[in-house]
Structures are given as structure tokens and as C-alpha cells.
Scaffold this motif. Structure first.
Motif, PDB file in Angstrom:
ATOM      1  N   GLU A  40      14.975  -0.006 -11.039  1.00  0.00           N
ATOM      2  CA  GLU A  40      15.976  -0.738 -10.887  1.00  0.00           C
ATOM      3  C   GLU A  40      16.446  -1.914 -11.816  1.00  0.00           C
ATOM      4  O   GLU A  40      17.961  -2.047 -12.006  1.00  0.00           O
ATOM      5  CB  GLU A  40      14.936  -2.028  -9.816  1.00  0.00           C
ATOM      6  N   THR A  41      16.335  -1.573 -13.131  1.00  0.00           N
ATOM      7  CA  THR A  41      16.496  -2.413 -13.776  1.00  0.00           C
ATOM      8  C   THR A  41      17.603  -1.364 -15.033  1.00  0.00           C
ATOM      9  O   THR A  41      18.897  -2.212 -15.724  1.00  0.00           O
ATOM     10  CB  THR A  41      15.612  -2.501 -15.333  1.00  0.00           C
ATOM     11  N   VAL A  42      17.196  -0.198 -14.600  1.00  0.00           N
ATOM     12  CA  VAL A  42      18.222   0.900 -15.647  1.00  0.00           C
ATOM     13  C   VAL A  42      19.695   0.588 -14.842  1.00  0.00           C
ATOM     14  O   VAL A  42      20.686   0.655 -15.730  1.00  0.00           O
ATOM     15  CB  VAL A  42      17.898   2.473 -14.969  1.00  0.00           C
ATOM     16  N   PRO A  43      19.762   0.584 -13.311  1.00  0.00           N
ATOM     17  CA  PRO A  43      21.341   0.929 -13.452  1.00  0.00           C
ATOM     18  C   PRO A  43      22.044  -1.089 -13.610  1.00  0.00           C
ATOM     19  O   PRO A  43      23.511  -0.253 -14.086  1.00  0.00           O
ATOM     20  CB  PRO A  43      21.640   0.284 -11.494  1.00  0.00           C
ATOM     21  N   ALA A  44      21.715  -1.582 -13.598  1.00  0.00           N
ATOM     22  CA  ALA A  44      21.920  -3.176 -13.999  1.00  0.00           C
ATOM     23  C   ALA A  44      22.212  -2.992 -16.009  1.00  0.00           C
ATOM     24  O   ALA A  44      23.130  -3.248 -16.386  1.00  0.00           O
ATOM     25  CB  ALA A  44      20.727  -4.153 -13.525  1.00  0.00           C
ATOM     26  N   PHE A  45      21.265  -2.593 -16.434  1.00  0.00           N
ATOM     27  CA  PHE A  45      21.226  -2.035 -17.959  1.00  0.00           C
ATOM     28  C   PHE A  45      22.796  -1.652 -17.729  1.00  0.00           C
ATOM     29  O   PHE A  45      23.428  -2.047 -18.961  1.00  0.00           O
ATOM     30  CB  PHE A  45      20.181  -2.088 -18.635  1.00  0.00           C
ATOM     31  N   MET A  46      22.960  -0.431 -17.389  1.00  0.00           N
ATOM     32  CA  MET A  46      24.412   0.533 -17.682  1.00  0.00           C
ATOM     33  C   MET A  46      25.630  -0.852 -16.921  1.00  0.00           C
ATOM     34  O   MET A  46      26.507   0.006 -17.330  1.00  0.00           O
ATOM     35  CB  MET A  46      24.391   1.417 -16.393  1.00  0.00           C
ATOM     36  N   GLN A  47      24.771  -1.469 -15.807  1.00  0.00           N
ATOM     37  CA  GLN A  47      26.351  -1.964 -14.871  1.00  0.00           C
ATOM     38  C   GLN A  47      26.662  -3.190 -16.507  1.00  0.00           C
ATOM     39  O   GLN A  47      27.815  -3.198 -16.505  1.00  0.00           O
ATOM     40  CB  GLN A  47      25.497  -3.118 -13.949  1.00  0.00           C
ATOM     41  N   ASP A  48      26.097  -3.675 -17.739  1.00  0.00           N
ATOM     42  CA  ASP A  48      26.398  -5.005 -18.461  1.00  0.00           C
ATOM     43  C   ASP A  48      26.892  -3.858 -19.134  1.00  0.00           C
ATOM     44  O   ASP A  48      27.841  -4.577 -20.336  1.00  0.00           O
ATOM     45  CB  ASP A  48      25.514  -4.968 -18.730  1.00  0.00           C
ATOM     46  N   TYR A  49      26.565  -2.220 -19.620  1.00  0.00           N
ATOM     47  CA  TYR A  49      26.887  -1.685 -20.850  1.00  0.00           C
ATOM     48  C   TYR A  49      27.747  -0.790 -20.462  1.00  0.00           C
ATOM     49  O   TYR A  49      26.967   0.907 -20.389  1.00  0.00           O
ATOM     50  CB  TYR A  49      26.187  -1.433 -21.877  1.00  0.00           C
ATOM     51  N   PRO A  50      28.822  -0.411 -19.856  1.00  0.00           N
ATOM     52  CA  PRO A  50      29.309   0.615 -18.989  1.00  0.00           C
ATOM     53  C   PRO A  50      29.717   1.479 -19.631  1.00  0.00           C
ATOM     54  O   PRO A  50      30.210   2.738 -19.433  1.00  0.00           O
ATOM     55  CB  PRO A  50      30.607  -0.042 -18.549  1.00  0.00           C
ATOM     56  N   ASP A  51      30.036   2.132 -20.802  1.00  0.00           N
ATOM     57  CA  ASP A  51      30.103   2.589 -21.492  1.00  0.00           C
ATOM     58  C   ASP A  51      29.278   3.865 -21.988  1.00  0.00           C
ATOM     59  O   ASP A  51      29.360   4.584 -22.441  1.00  0.00           O
ATOM     60  CB  ASP A  51      30.734   2.295 -22.772  1.00  0.00           C
ATOM     61  N   MET A  52      27.946   2.827 -21.567  1.00  0.00           N
ATOM     62  CA  MET A  52      27.002   3.661 -21.730  1.00  0.00           C
ATOM     63  C   MET A  52      26.705   4.677 -21.162  1.00  0.00           C
ATOM     64  O   MET A  52      26.140   6.145 -22.076  1.00  0.00           O
ATOM     65  CB  MET A  52      25.808   2.730 -22.062  1.00  0.00           C
ATOM     66  N   ALA A  53      26.464   4.450 -20.131  1.00  0.00           N
ATOM     67  CA  ALA A  53      26.366   5.544 -18.760  1.00  0.00           C
ATOM     68  C   ALA A  53      27.323   7.336 -19.272  1.00  0.00           C
ATOM     69  O   ALA A  53      26.746   8.110 -19.498  1.00  0.00           O
ATOM     70  CB  ALA A  53      26.609   5.115 -17.429  1.00  0.00           C
ATOM     71  N   ASN A  54      28.816   7.480 -19.431  1.00  0.00           N
ATOM     72  CA  ASN A  54      29.150   7.928 -20.407  1.00  0.00           C
ATOM     73  C   ASN A  54      28.799   9.049 -21.509  1.00  0.00           C
ATOM     74  O   ASN A  54      28.781   9.713 -21.391  1.00  0.00           O
ATOM     75  CB  ASN A  54      30.099   7.982 -20.656  1.00  0.00           C
ATOM     76  N   ALA A  55      28.200   7.612 -22.232  1.00  0.00           N
ATOM     77  CA  ALA A  55      27.528   8.516 -23.783  1.00  0.00           C
ATOM     78  C   ALA A  55      26.331   9.206 -23.340  1.00  0.00           C
ATOM     79  O   ALA A  55      26.072  10.304 -24.679  1.00  0.00           O
ATOM     80  CB  ALA A  55      27.777   7.193 -24.654  1.00  0.00           C
ATOM     81  N   MET A  56      25.840   8.980 -22.284  1.00  0.00           N
ATOM     82  CA  MET A  56      24.629   9.093 -21.987  1.00  0.00           C
ATOM     83  C   MET A  56      24.894  10.793 -21.403  1.00  0.00           C
ATOM     84  O   MET A  56      23.495  11.192 -20.844  1.00  0.00           O
ATOM     85  CB  MET A  56      23.396   8.425 -21.803  1.00  0.00           C
ATOM     86  N   ALA A  57      26.041  11.224 -21.158  1.00  0.00           N
ATOM     87  CA  ALA A  57      25.336  12.026 -19.863  1.00  0.00           C
ATOM     88  C   ALA A  57      25.588  13.571 -20.653  1.00  0.00           C
ATOM     89  O   ALA A  57      25.470  13.355 -22.076  1.00  0.00           O
ATOM     90  CB  ALA A  57      27.331  11.776 -19.138  1.00  0.00           C
TER      91      ALA A  57
END
Length: 273
Positions: free
Chosen positions: A214-231
């Protein structure tokens, strides 16, 4: 006959996820296992870590394949305890041919209360722990004079800084995984005269409790640019355990007998995106 008949493999982080899968699949190929895991919680890690019951389950899975396993609870951050755990396995199984330094953490909390401690815990586990693992087994492998293979688990973050955001946990993770490459290259030179091969494995995200919590989605929500960068480049969100284990099995087998000093991505194209 299996590709690892008569071999003994030393696996850290063996209680669950990738470490368990590596151990079980190597057992299916004929190897006996020395399996090590912390089976406890590190305060800066926001997801539930492995338990003694998890390690017991790994023992049952290996033994159900008809192979022997010596399993011990030990912290890779402590070289003396790790050495003692390895020595217990060596005393019972008689040798070691393969090392899979797999134990690792990701202290990625959406709200870090102590980023310096998160950084230090990650470096201690993911980098120093790899060093301690290799040094626990290498003297025996050299003395045996029978060659061998080591796989050090790094990450796509060991080849890229994509997604960096200045948090202590991610800083530590990226630095440690890059550091593992440096260790591998040093060890490949050190151990080559003894016929011992050393390589790093660089997976993208794998379906493990380190990622699926459950912490990873919260982490990605705090750093929204990270999700795209990690694709990934391929349309693959996460890989399965067998995707990394298949690479480990190749690297430790005679099929890769002349492969050493290599950084092997199993990454769905992450590193070329």
C-alpha cells in the motif's frame, strides 16, 4: 538430470519472493540450498518484511523437490552473524558452488520521518550486505578449487538514475544498486583466476511485497512524475518471479560458463527507453 546436480547454492533473502523462487528452482535443477533471511522488520521499511513462517515455507518447498536445505535467520548487515549462518550450512552440506546475493530492501515511504536513516539502512542492506555475502562464501569456493558462479542482484536503478527525487530511501536504493556493479567488477577480477564467475542481474519491477504494497501507490502519488519515469519500454507493468529466476539459472549454469563481469538487464526495455 538437472543443470545443477551436485551443486550447493547460497541464497540470501530466501524466505519469500525472488529469493525463494531462486532457491526452489535451483532445487528443481538438482542443487542443495543454504538459505538465509532476516525474518524481521527494519524500522525504515514501510511494508511487511519476511517472517520465520515464510522461511519455513521455503524449507518445505525445497524439501518437497527432494533436495536438502539449511535455513537460518541472519541479517546480511552483520558479517559475523551471516558468516555463522553460512558456516552452519557448509558444515551440513559440505561445499558451496553458487552464490545468489539477493537480499534487499526499498525504504520508500510517502512521508519519510528520518531520510538519513532510510538511506543508511538501504546502503547497509543492499550494498554492504552483498559484500558480506560474497566474503562469507568466497574463501571456501577458492579453497575448493572447483570454480563456481555468483549472481549479485542489482536493479534497473543500478544502471539508471531515472525517477530520482532526493528522498533518502530512493537515494540509498539507487546508490546501493550502482555500488553493487562496482563490487561485481572488482570481484570478477579477484575471483576469475579461481574459475569463479561474478555477474549482476538488473530487473525492472517484479511482483513482490517490496513493490506490491500500500505504500508504493502513496509514494507515486506524492511524486507523480516518477511513475512515468519508471515505465518500461515493453507494455509490461511488472515481471513475475520466473522472469528473473530464468536469468539466474542461466548465469549459474555451464551454459554461461564464459560469462563474467556482465551487467545483465531483465528489464522489459527499461534501460533503452
Amino acid at each position: 538430470m538437472g543443470s545443477l546436480d551436485g551443486k550447493v547454492a547460497f541464497v540470501t533473502g530466501a524466505a519469500r519472493a525472488q529469493g525463494r523462487n531462486h532457491a526452489v528452482r535451483m532445487a528443481e535443477e538438482g542443487a542443495d540450498i543454504i538459505g538465509i533471511d532476516l525474518c524481521d522488520q527494519i524500522d525504515t521499511v514501510p511494508y511487511q518484511m519476511s517472517t520465520p513462517d515464510d522461511l519455513d515455507e521455503t524449507v518445505g518447498m525445497v524439501e518437497s523437490r527432494g533436495r536438502r536445505i539449511v535455513a537460518r535467520e541472519a541479517d546480511v548487515r552483520g558479517p559475523q552473524a551471516l558468516q555463522a549462518a553460512f558456516d552452519a550450512g557448509l558444515a551440513e552440506l559440505g561445499r558451496v558452488d553458487i552464490v545468489v546475493a539477493n537480499a534487499g530492501i526499498a525504504a520508500l515511504a510517502p512521508e519519510e520521518t528520518d531520510p538519513v536513516r532510510a538511506f543508511n539502512d538501504t546502503i547497509a542492506t543492499n550494498l554492504a550486505g552483498v559484500r558480506h555475502t560474497v566474503h562469507a562464501a568466497a574463501p571456501t569456493m577458492i579453497e575448493q578449487n572447483a570454480g563456481g558462479a555468483m549472481v549479485l542482484t542489482s536493479s534497473t536503478q543500478g544502471l539508471s538514475g531515472r525517477g530520482g527525487n532526493g528522498t533518502g530511501g530512493l537515494d540509498g536504493y539507487t546508490a546501493a544498486k550502482h555500488g553493487v556493479v562496482g563490487l561485481m567488477r572488482s570481484y570478477a577480477n579477484w575471483l576469475a583466476p579461481h574459475g569463479i564467475r561474478v555477474n549482476t542481474l538488473h530487473p525492472t519491477a517484479v511482483r513482490t511485497p517490496m513493490v506490491e504494497n500500500e505504500t508504493v501507490p502513496a509514494f507515486m502519488q506524492d511524486y507523480p512524475d516518477m511513475a512515468n519515469a519508471m515505465a518500461n519500454l515493453l507494455p509490461v507493468e511488472m515481471m513475475d518471479h520466473d522472469d528473473t529466476t530464468n536469468a539466474v539459472l542461466w548465469l549459474v549454469s555451464d551454459r554461461a560458463r564464459y560469462v563474467t563481469g556482465v551487467t545483465l538487464p531483465v528489464d522489459a526495455g527499461f534501460c533503452v527507453r
